[in-house]
Design a protein around this motif. Structure first.
Motif, PDB file in Angstrom:
ATOM      1  N   SER A 434      11.164  14.367  -5.522  1.00  0.00           N
ATOM      2  CA  SER A 434       9.742  14.038  -5.477  1.00  0.00           C
ATOM      3  C   SER A 434       8.960  15.263  -5.037  1.00  0.00           C
ATOM      4  N   MET A 435       7.781  15.454  -5.646  1.00  0.00           N
ATOM      5  CA  MET A 435       7.025  16.678  -5.421  1.00  0.00           C
ATOM      6  C   MET A 435       6.544  16.786  -3.977  1.00  0.00           C
ATOM      7  N   ASN A 436       5.819  15.810  -3.514  1.00  0.00           N
ATOM      8  CA  ASN A 436       5.241  15.857  -2.174  1.00  0.00           C
ATOM      9  C   ASN A 436       5.709  14.647  -1.368  1.00  0.00           C
ATOM     10  N   ARG A 437       6.598  14.928  -0.411  1.00  0.00           N
ATOM     11  CA  ARG A 437       7.012  13.864   0.495  1.00  0.00           C
ATOM     12  C   ARG A 437       6.186  13.892   1.780  1.00  0.00           C
ATOM     13  N   GLY A 438       5.449  14.989   1.943  1.00  0.00           N
ATOM     14  CA  GLY A 438       4.500  15.059   3.050  1.00  0.00           C
ATOM     15  C   GLY A 438       3.158  14.492   2.627  1.00  0.00           C
ATOM     16  N   ILE A 454       8.214  25.174   6.298  1.00  0.00           N
ATOM     17  CA  ILE A 454       8.116  26.017   5.095  1.00  0.00           C
ATOM     18  C   ILE A 454       9.480  25.967   4.411  1.00  0.00           C
ATOM     19  N   ILE A 455       9.560  25.182   3.340  1.00  0.00           N
ATOM     20  CA  ILE A 455      10.811  24.971   2.607  1.00  0.00           C
ATOM     21  C   ILE A 455      10.560  25.294   1.143  1.00  0.00           C
ATOM     22  N   SER A 456      11.424  26.121   0.563  1.00  0.00           N
ATOM     23  CA  SER A 456      11.276  26.506  -0.843  1.00  0.00           C
ATOM     24  C   SER A 456      11.635  25.327  -1.742  1.00  0.00           C
ATOM     25  N   PRO A 457      11.257  25.377  -3.022  1.00  0.00           N
ATOM     26  CA  PRO A 457      11.569  24.272  -3.939  1.00  0.00           C
ATOM     27  C   PRO A 457      13.057  23.984  -4.083  1.00  0.00           C
ATOM     28  N   GLY A 495      -1.089  24.412  -2.617  1.00  0.00           N
ATOM     29  CA  GLY A 495      -0.582  23.311  -3.423  1.00  0.00           C
ATOM     30  C   GLY A 495       0.392  23.734  -4.494  1.00  0.00           C
ATOM     31  N   LEU A 496       0.841  25.009  -4.465  1.00  0.00           N
ATOM     32  CA  LEU A 496       1.799  25.472  -5.463  1.00  0.00           C
ATOM     33  C   LEU A 496       3.192  24.932  -5.183  1.00  0.00           C
ATOM     34  N   TRP A 497       3.553  24.866  -3.911  1.00  0.00           N
ATOM     35  CA  TRP A 497       4.853  24.332  -3.513  1.00  0.00           C
ATOM     36  C   TRP A 497       4.657  22.955  -2.885  1.00  0.00           C
ATOM     37  N   PRO A 498       5.628  22.079  -3.052  1.00  0.00           N
ATOM     38  CA  PRO A 498       5.497  20.736  -2.452  1.00  0.00           C
ATOM     39  C   PRO A 498       5.682  20.773  -0.940  1.00  0.00           C
ATOM     40  N   ILE A 499       5.170  19.756  -0.290  1.00  0.00           N
ATOM     41  CA  ILE A 499       5.297  19.604   1.162  1.00  0.00           C
ATOM     42  C   ILE A 499       6.423  18.606   1.430  1.00  0.00           C
ATOM     43  N   SER A 500       7.437  19.047   2.121  1.00  0.00           N
ATOM     44  CA  SER A 500       8.599  18.177   2.341  1.00  0.00           C
ATOM     45  C   SER A 500       8.334  17.122   3.410  1.00  0.00           C
ATOM     46  N   SER A 501       7.508  17.452   4.409  1.00  0.00           N
ATOM     47  CA  SER A 501       7.206  16.488   5.474  1.00  0.00           C
ATOM     48  C   SER A 501       5.969  16.971   6.230  1.00  0.00           C
ATOM     49  N   GLY A 502       5.479  16.133   7.134  1.00  0.00           N
ATOM     50  CA  GLY A 502       4.315  16.480   7.940  1.00  0.00           C
ATOM     51  C   GLY A 502       3.003  16.232   7.200  1.00  0.00           C
ATOM     52  N   LYS A 503       1.911  16.738   7.793  1.00  0.00           N
ATOM     53  CA  LYS A 503       0.577  16.581   7.225  1.00  0.00           C
ATOM     54  C   LYS A 503      -0.099  17.936   7.095  1.00  0.00           C
TER      55      LYS A 503
END
Length: 662
Positions: A434-438, A454-457, A495-503
């Protein structure tokens, strides 16, 4: 010599000859078996290679192909009143007209031969005139069919290209396809050459199927009236058997076509990389390495293409044997039915045993039978064309499926997964993520990271959960060793990379502006370089004039460009015309034109002198632009109030800069 001894010698000589024949026969059989073994081994190796490539994408004519082609047909023919339907109706009408014209020409040919045999000059001239008259509409119909096929191909390509452009160039899908998802290696190949070939193949399929079907129906009906129903039945039965054999013997041309297109894309990508990174490659003297890489890619493509044409060679042999020469034998048997068949007496009585009438009917029936045989033959061998369409459909449909996944916020690539049994070891796997879990929350003028790592794709952790807040006028510089996550921080922010967690709290993307070390200078005018991505109309709506642009150029010490390059409407190759420092200052003028709330500056003044650099930063702050700078240069610290420092081991620190102790 005694008779008994003579017989013994004859028997011995016969046995020797027999033994010699057996040895020769055994040797021949051994050679044949050896050649068959080589062929089977080669086929097995090729099949294994095809199976490996199947994992990347199938090209079979199966249920998946039908499902995909129906989806694509809904795109290229969106409604019943679309222009494509009109082209199909005209194409069908033209095909019917051409079939009736062929039947009429067959009748005229028979009458011409009869006139020759009867030595009737008037009849001969009349029939020749008829043939000349019918040639006019027949020629137009043939050309019109070619025009409609090409028109359909253009319409299909236009519809499908627009469909993909609407998705691919929407928001950041184009970036995500190339940088987040690993399923489509060469999207440029899919969007250009593959779509064109798919459209051409699809437009030809309709004619290659509908025309033979129409010919079979109409020619069979006419032949049944003339020679009885057995004639066309025998021909159709023969071609059905031939088609079954060809289907059994035919290699998987659909898969091979799909693999060929991928190899084409890989070969093109090698040349694209050479052009894009030419300076670095030349500096490293990497031409020999690149030559080896490009040559290997080209050899893989040529080798695979050679296999395809070799398979088409022996398939062409079977095609000719079954469809061409075998059909001739069946054809002679059918046209001989009126004279040698069960209705022989009835037929000869109807023509009064007139040789000229028999000849006329023979020529007419031969023409009809030849057309019928050609129609069935095209229908039988068109399976290869369907396989080819299946290969192109696989490539195009895969692109559509990947784009749909990206729209739905999902991507697939090789992920890194730690192994608990072996510390420090990372296993790789392919998975749909999933793209954005954050969570992203839009604010007015605030940037805030709240427990955002900060997590890469591909799941590589660059920095642990970050929490900090930047308000307007809180100019911040980001430092740290290479590969620690400095640029990755801004990829997440933009917004180029997805957010794995947090806000992540951030303003609308229009309030953020990014300037890299090597700015993008599109093809266009000097004005376009400053206002990109705005158009001239948008600039005027913003109430900005060319005089205002000149003032912006003066702020970055580039006002001389207007005179040097011949005005704002001058088009040029700006990557070649401008120096490195001029390119970076053009990018800063672009920043001043847009006046965002926050500016992300990624080593964007590395080719500018320190005094001009200080002017640029002071001007940006004067315009109310809050700076987010990635740099190692100590001279830039004085232009910032806060610092985010990465340590390269997933750690980070956010602190205020004390200028008194700098």
């Amino acid at each position: 010599m005694p008779p008994v001894l003579s017989k013994i010698l004859d028997v011995k000589q016969f046995m020797l000859k027999s033994t010699k024949r057996k040895v020769i026969s055994g040797a021949v059989i051994a050679v044949i078996l050896y050649l068959l073994k080589i062929r089977l081994t080669k086929s097995k190796t090729e099949n294994m290679k095809v199976k490996r490539d199947e994992k990347k994408g199938k090209g079979n004519v199966d249920r998946m192909f039908l499902k995909r082609i129906l989806k694509l047909l809904k795109i290229v023919i969106p409604r019943l009143n679309s222009p494509e339907i009109l082209d199909l109706v005209l194409l069908t009408a033209s095909l019917v007209a051409r079939t009736f014209l062929s039947i009429y020409v067959a009748n005229v040919n028979g009458q011409i031969v009869r006139a020759i045999i009867e030595q009737n000059l008037n009849m001969f001239l009349q029939r020749i005139l008829k043939l000349g008259v019918v040639a006019i509409p027949a020629s137009f119909v043939n050309s019109f069919l070619d025009y409609l096929n090409k028109s359909l191909a253009i319409r299909f390509r236009k519809r499908l290209t627009q469909h993909f452009h609407d998705i691919y160039l929407n928001d950041m899908i184009f970036y995500q396809l190339s940088n987040l998802d690993s399923r489509v290696a060469n999207p440029d190949q899919r969007l250009t050459a593959d779509i064109e070939k798919w459209a051409n193949s699809l437009s030809q399929i309709y004619s290659n199927f509908s025309k033979p079907v129409l010919d079979i129906i109409l020619f069979s009906r006419k032949l049944a009236e003339l020679v009885g129903y057995q004639g066309p039945m025998y021909v159709i039965l023969y071609y059905l058997i031939s088609g079954f054999l060809l289907r059994f013997l035919s290699p998987p041309f659909g898969k091979l076509t799909a693999i060929e297109q991928r190899l084409e894309g890989d070969y093109r990508a090698c040349h694209s990389d050479l052009v894009y990174h030419s300076e670095e490659i030349a500096f490293y003297r990497g031409h020999a390495w690149e030559k080896t890489r490009i040559t290997n890619s080209f050899n893989n493509l040529i080798g695979h293409t050679g296999q395809i044409i070799l398979k088409r060679l022996y398939m062409g042999v079977f095609d000719s044997m079954l469809v061409k020469y075998g059909a001739v034998m069946v054809g002679y048997a059918v046209v001989g039915l009126p004279v040698f068949g069960s209705r022989r007496e009835e037929y000869l009585k109807s023509v009064n045993n007139d040789p000229s009438a028999i000849t006329r009917d023979y020529v007419r029936n031969s023409s009809l039978l030849i057309n019928l045989a050609k129609a069935i033959g095209r229908l039988v061998v068109s399976y290869k064309e369907i396989q080819q369409l299946a290969g192109y459909t696989t490539l195009v449909a895969e692109l559509d499926e990947v784009l749909k996944d990206l729209i739905n916020g999902k991507y697939m690539r090789t992920m890194l997964q730690s192994n608990e049994n072996q510390p420090g070891y990372f296993a790789q796997k392919q998975s749909l993520v999933s793209m954005n879990r954050g969570q992203i929350v839009e604010t007015e003028n605030t940037i805030k990271f709240e427990e955002v790592p900060i997590i890469s794709p591909n799941n590589d952790i660059l920095a642990q959960k970050m929490t900090f807040e930047i308000q307007p006028n809180m100019n911040c510089i980001v430092t740290g060793p290479n590969g620690c996550g400095k640029s990755s921080l801004f990829r997440i922010l933009g917004g180029l990379w997805p957010i794995s967690s947090g806000k992540l709290y951030r303003p609308h993307i229009d309030k953020l502006f990014y300037i890299p070390q090597r700015p993008y200078l599109p093809a266009g005018t000097l004005r376009d370089q400053i206002i990109y991505p705005h158009t001239k109309l948008q600039m005027l709506r913003k109430k900005v004039t060319d005089d205002d642009l000149t003032e912006l150029l003066r702020l970055v010490h580039l006002d001389y460009l207007v005179v040097r390059e011949g005005g704002y409407d001058k088009c040029n190759d700006w990557n070649d015309v401008l120096s490195g420092g001029e390119k970076q200052r053009i990018a800063m003028a672009r920043l001043f034109y847009h006046k965002p709330v926050f500016a992300i500056l990624d080593e964007c003044t590395s080719a500018v002198s320190m005094d001009v650099e200080a002017t640029l930063y002071q001007t940006a702050k004067m315009l109310g632009i809050t700076l987010f700078t990635v740099s190692h240069r100590p001279s830039l610290f004085k232009h910032h109030d806060y610092m985010i420092q990465f340590d390269g081991e997933q750690g980070w620190n956010f602190k205020k800069i004390e200028h008194s102790s700098e």
